[in-house]
Enzyme design. Structure first.
Site, PDB file in Angstrom:
ATOM      1  N   LYS A  44       0.825  -1.173  -0.022  1.00 15.27           N
ATOM      2  CA  LYS A  44       0.017   0.019   0.003  1.00 15.27           C
ATOM      3  C   LYS A  44       0.906   1.242   0.050  1.00 15.27           C
ATOM      4  O   LYS A  44       0.331   2.530  -0.103  1.00 15.27           O
ATOM      5  CB  LYS A  44      -0.757   0.039   1.290  1.00 15.27           C
ATOM      6  CG  LYS A  44      -2.019  -0.873   1.279  1.00 15.27           C
ATOM      7  CD  LYS A  44      -3.025  -0.605   2.434  1.00 15.27           C
ATOM      8  CE  LYS A  44      -2.329  -1.416   3.630  1.00 15.27           C
ATOM      9  NZ  LYS A  44      -3.427  -0.926   4.837  1.00 15.27           N
ATOM     10  N   LYS A  46       2.522   2.141   2.749  1.00 19.70           N
ATOM     11  CA  LYS A  46       2.556   2.785   4.060  1.00 19.70           C
ATOM     12  C   LYS A  46       3.830   2.032   4.699  1.00 19.70           C
ATOM     13  O   LYS A  46       3.938   0.821   4.817  1.00 19.70           O
ATOM     14  CB  LYS A  46       1.459   2.383   4.528  1.00 19.70           C
ATOM     15  CG  LYS A  46       0.938   3.102   5.651  1.00 19.70           C
ATOM     16  CD  LYS A  46      -0.585   2.758   6.137  1.00 19.70           C
ATOM     17  CE  LYS A  46      -1.206   3.807   6.986  1.00 19.70           C
ATOM     18  NZ  LYS A  46      -2.620   3.484   7.156  1.00 19.70           N
TER      19      LYS A  46
HETATM   20  N1  CTP Z   1      -9.464   5.994  13.051  1.00 20.99           N
HETATM   21  C1  CTP Z   1     -10.169   6.718  13.795  1.00 20.99           C
HETATM   22  N2  CTP Z   1      -9.754   7.786  14.490  1.00 20.99           N
HETATM   23  C2  CTP Z   1      -8.744   8.272  14.223  1.00 20.99           C
HETATM   24  C3  CTP Z   1      -7.635   7.474  13.478  1.00 20.99           C
HETATM   25  C4  CTP Z   1      -8.065   6.376  13.070  1.00 20.99           C
HETATM   26  O1  CTP Z   1     -11.571   6.374  13.908  1.00 20.99           O
HETATM   27  N3  CTP Z   1      -8.439   9.703  14.750  1.00 20.99           N
HETATM   28  C5  CTP Z   1      -9.728   4.820  12.681  1.00 20.99           C
HETATM   29  C6  CTP Z   1      -9.462   4.812  10.882  1.00 20.99           C
HETATM   30  O2  CTP Z   1     -10.709   5.450  10.379  1.00 20.99           O
HETATM   31  C7  CTP Z   1      -9.502   3.164  10.888  1.00 20.99           C
HETATM   32  C8  CTP Z   1      -8.906   2.608  12.192  1.00 20.99           C
HETATM   33  O3  CTP Z   1      -9.028   3.747  12.844  1.00 20.99           O
HETATM   34  O4  CTP Z   1     -10.876   2.661  10.802  1.00 20.99           O
HETATM   35  C9  CTP Z   1      -7.540   2.245  11.534  1.00 20.99           C
HETATM   36  O5  CTP Z   1      -6.874   3.463  11.253  1.00 20.99           O
HETATM   37  P1  CTP Z   1      -5.422   3.562  10.778  1.00 20.99           P
HETATM   38  O6  CTP Z   1      -5.201   3.959   9.111  1.00 20.99           O
HETATM   39  O7  CTP Z   1      -4.427   2.314  11.016  1.00 20.99           O
HETATM   40  O8  CTP Z   1      -4.830   4.516  11.757  1.00 20.99           O
HETATM   41  P2  CTP Z   1      -4.618   6.407  11.398  1.00 20.99           P
HETATM   42  O9  CTP Z   1      -4.081   6.975  12.876  1.00 20.99           O
HETATM   43  O10 CTP Z   1      -5.753   6.883  10.613  1.00 20.99           O
HETATM   44  O11 CTP Z   1      -3.409   5.843  10.388  1.00 20.99           O
HETATM   45  P3  CTP Z   1      -2.741   6.862   9.197  1.00 20.99           P
HETATM   46  O12 CTP Z   1      -2.648   8.353   9.770  1.00 20.99           O
HETATM   47  O13 CTP Z   1      -1.264   6.254   9.021  1.00 20.99           O
HETATM   48  O14 CTP Z   1      -3.715   6.892   8.083  1.00 20.99           O
END
Ligand code: CTP
Length: 152
Positions: A44, A46
């Site tokens: 991805k 990431k």
């Molecule tokens: N999520 C959430 N609230 C946040 C961060 C994440 O509800 N503030 C949710 C995302 O929408 C997803 C899940 O947690 O359903 C896992 O998200 P992930 O992508 O692992 O975390 P992120 O913090 O969003 O990471 P990144 O910034 O790398 O996208």
């Protein structure tokens, strides 16, 4: 007995992740979480800080989670929904519309994200912190030490 499934990387586990998992446990009897493997994250584009085994162990030990499975590909969701007898697929609203194709097999819900926190933001803070010149950090700690002594 209702079963809910979600997927994510859950790198540098934070309160936004916890809030999401808490919300899921309030929506079903059983919560299954697909944690993205390191290989899938690489695919991805990431970059993760915490390896899969540790991310999976943390998520598995959250009291709102019943089971963790590896998320290894984009294509596995339909099979998981059918194989695990899933009633609801839920994920943060950053993915809105992206998994509507699963509506044929289960309910699909996009949930509001917790404001002002994300792994990307934590990585940015860490990067900023690490870019502070060493002599400035030493100075800051010297000032803190003086303040601490003043308070003693
Ligand atoms: N999520 C959430 N609230 C946040 C961060 C994440 O509800 N503030 C949710 C995302 O929408 C997803 C899940 O947690 O359903 C896992 O998200 P992930 O992508 O692992 O975390 P992120 O913090 O969003 O990471 P990144 O910034 O790398 O996208």
């Amino acid at each position: 007995m209702t079963k809910i499934i979600t997927y994510g990387t859950f790198d540098m586990f934070h309160v936004g992740h916890l809030n999401l998992l808490e919300r899921l446990s309030g929506m079903a009897d059983e919560v299954i979480v697909g944690v993205s493997t390191d290989e899938f994250n690489a695919e991805k584009g990431k970059k993760v800080l915490i390896p899969f085994e540790q991310r999976a162990k943390i998520v598995k030990n959250i009291k709102f989670v019943n089971q963790v499975i590896p998320e290894e590909s984009w294509g596995q969701k339909k099979d998981d929904v059918l194989n695990y007898g899933i009633d609801i697929f839920a994920i943060g609203e950053d993915w809105v519309g992206k998994f509507d194709f699963l509506k044929e097999f289960c309910e699909v819900k996009y949930l509001p994200r917790t404001q002002d926190i994300s792994t990307t933001e934590l990585k940015r803070s860490l990067k900023n912190f690490l870019s502070i010149p060493q002599q400035d950090l030493v100075k800051a700690f010297e000032v803190l030490d003086l303040l601490r002594r003043d308070l003693e």
